[in-house]
Design an enzyme around this catalytic site. Structure first.
Site, mmCIF file in Angstrom:
data_model
loop_
_atom_site.group_PDB
_atom_site.id
_atom_site.type_symbol
_atom_site.label_atom_id
_atom_site.label_comp_id
_atom_site.label_asym_id
_atom_site.label_seq_id
_atom_site.Cartn_x
_atom_site.Cartn_y
_atom_site.Cartn_z
ATOM 1 N N SER A 55 0.985 -1.203 -0.031
ATOM 2 C CA SER A 55 0.022 -0.105 0.025
ATOM 3 C C SER A 55 0.725 1.280 0.048
ATOM 4 C CB SER A 55 -0.776 0.036 1.203
ATOM 5 O OG SER A 55 -1.898 -0.846 1.119
ATOM 6 N N GLY A 56 0.362 2.481 -0.223
ATOM 7 C CA GLY A 56 1.033 3.660 0.044
ATOM 8 C C GLY A 56 1.259 4.083 -1.555
ATOM 9 N N HIS A 57 0.798 3.555 -2.670
ATOM 10 C CA HIS A 57 0.855 3.773 -4.034
ATOM 11 C C HIS A 57 -0.446 4.069 -4.589
ATOM 12 C CE1 HIS A 57 4.839 2.285 -3.721
ATOM 13 N NE2 HIS A 57 4.468 0.924 -3.484
ATOM 14 N N HIS A 219 9.558 3.560 -3.549
ATOM 15 C CA HIS A 219 9.660 3.309 -2.237
ATOM 16 C C HIS A 219 10.750 4.382 -1.419
ATOM 17 C CE1 HIS A 219 8.489 -0.410 -3.973
ATOM 18 N NE2 HIS A 219 7.466 -0.344 -3.019
#
Lengths: 333, 333
Positions: A55-57, A219
């Site tokens: 996650s985080g994208h 990242h």
């Protein structure tokens, strides 16, 4: 750490609850293990298209689940690969008997866990194929990767393979177009700022007020070089050169171009950058046949952008134009 | 100042060049004075819908020009009102003989310049009506405003009035629905960080690492209070209370809800916040009939978000659902 969250450990599951509340017409969310499927999955006789990753994208990948794109997405923790059981659960949920294409970004953990999931699926009689996306020209081998990293081409592959599935392409043919998209795609990113992983609580890397990182990974992995901040025209020039020298172009070649914000870049800057990219493409005789400008594959609140060029043939352009209805991409419906 | 630009003074015009290059099918951009019109404008016999304001809030307003939404947008410099001649040029370019509705956010400069432009247009025989949007419940009177500021309701009004125009509503009726939307809308915003206006080169305001500003304006104007950073659930609670106490709701009321990022907020946080808003709305018996989640009215790279609730009737919901095709909003086409 300034974030609009409750607790660092709850970010992913609470965001998934938000997606479920927001888009019940498009998708269903499952928890423990976490995965998102099309509301109408499984589709009998259709090749299912699955992707996933840390996650985080966002909007990748959950925002691309829906008609004409992904059948399922497996969101791992922030910047962490999804687990094999998570992928297996998603694969089982969307297999409609025609097999499952897994679209995997080239990070060691993702590749390994998708491979394990594919074996487990095979044990249960589900045919899968995996295509590993590795379009990032910035560096060979990186913090989490052997070979090139998978970045922006993933979005284009997911759209095109989703359309192929809707048209009734079988598993082999859908995987074939996915490989062709990957082979014809090149990307590069850059960053002005770091991002902060919630569980870490501090920036992933340090960068000073007058520096930028060219070739950054999604990242925050190191790129090609740390340079003094330059003008937008110079930055886009460097990045377009990197991308177009890796896969040479001839006059009249058509591309699907994605100018992607890393999450914290204002849209006014993305349009300014698009103006620069457009001039460079024109000077090289590259025709921008289709485009996306916005936040599609992000790194939390990182400021920066990436450029992806897919040298597209008629089949890819046709599949691109097919209808799509997902939280993040929508046309023709 | 870390920005992806060439020179601070060129940001707006270069971003407009990028928009022109990106969307020639949807819009035409003019320079000196700067304005953007629908590619097919003027539309004979249709009420034209025009808006504008300072740049730095993208996609508002230029990203909302196109079929089913704005006929023209006038982007001023960053956080600076468009000039009367700029507005006049846009009004003249899109008037199809049925008059022009100006949708104006309540900032003193915007209101004054739209008024002057309306007088100049009247001198040239063009009928106009202006509706001033003032939906921000945070404060009465502010840095650039007498009364309440105009914020998120502007996006909803532009969509609904654009649809009204497509349906053939005359000027008076289009202005009427615009006023109704404004009267039924309430918004509030908050910020974790400031933004930096390119020409200023430094943050608009200072805020410490553990603070947030509740009730922030879209130019970084002070809000209601500076508080220690709280959990997402507490922040959304405060904001939903502010919005729903200003225009009381009864069980079963339907809303069009916009959960808007300020430009630098990652989508994973916006979905997490939506989950909180959804729970609160449910507990109050408010039905979220339609929603937008994303960056629609931003403040450059500011981190933060705003909530807009429009208590909608059948007519508004119907107009909302009508097809729209703009760079930033698209459905049904």
């Amino acid at each position: 750490m300034k974030k609009l969250i409750n607790l660092p450990g709850l970010v992913v599951s609470e965001a998934l609850h938000g997606m479920q509340a927001a888009h019940p017409d498009l998708l269903k969310v499952f928890f423990d293990p976490n995965y998102i499927i099309r509301a109408d999955a499984p589709l009998k006789g259709k090749t299912a298209v699955v992707s996933g990753g840390g996650s985080g994208h966002e909007p990748m990948h959950g925002g691309f689940v829906g008609r004409g794109m992904l059948h399922a997405a497996c969101p791992g923790d922030v910047f962490t690969s999804p687990t094999p059981d998570q992928i297996l659960a998603a694969v089982k949920a969307v297999d409609g008997g025609a097999g499952v294409l897994n679209i995997v970004k080239n990070y060691s953990g993702d590749v390994m866990n998708f491979e394990m999931a594919a074996e487990l699926a095979s044990d249960e009689g589900i045919k899968t194929e995996s295509v590993v996306i590795n379009d990032d020209v910035a560096v060979k081998d990186s913090l989490y990767t052997q070979g090139r990293r998978g970045v922006g081409a993933t979005v284009l592959a997911e759209k095109i393979c989703g359309a192929a599935s809707e048209r009734g392409y079988d598993l082999k043919k859908t995987a074939g177009i996915c490989r062709a998209v990957n082979e014809s795609s090149r990307s590069m990113g850059m960053a002005l700022t770091s991002c902060t992983v919630p569980a870490a609580g501090k920036p992933t890397f340090q960068i000073s007020e007058n520096e930028m990182e060219i070739g950054i990974g999604i990242h925050g992995e190191p790129g090609r070089e740390r340079l003094p901040l330059k003008k937008a025209s110079e930055i886009t020039g460097m990045m377009m050169d990197a991308v177009t020298s890796d896969l040479p172009y001839k006059k009249g070649d058509r591309v699907i171009l994605m100018l992607n914000g890393m999450g914290g870049t204002p849209l006014i800057e993305l349009y300014l950058l698009y103006g620069e990219v457009y001039k460079i493409a024109k000077s090289k005789g590259i025709l921008i046949s289709r485009k996306l400008i916005g936040n599609y594959i992000t790194s939390l609140e990182m400021q920066g952008f990436s450029i992806t060029l897919l040298k597209a043939d008629d089949e890819m352009l046709g599949l691109w134009d097919d209808p799509v209805l997902t939280p993040a991409l929508r046309w023709g419906i």
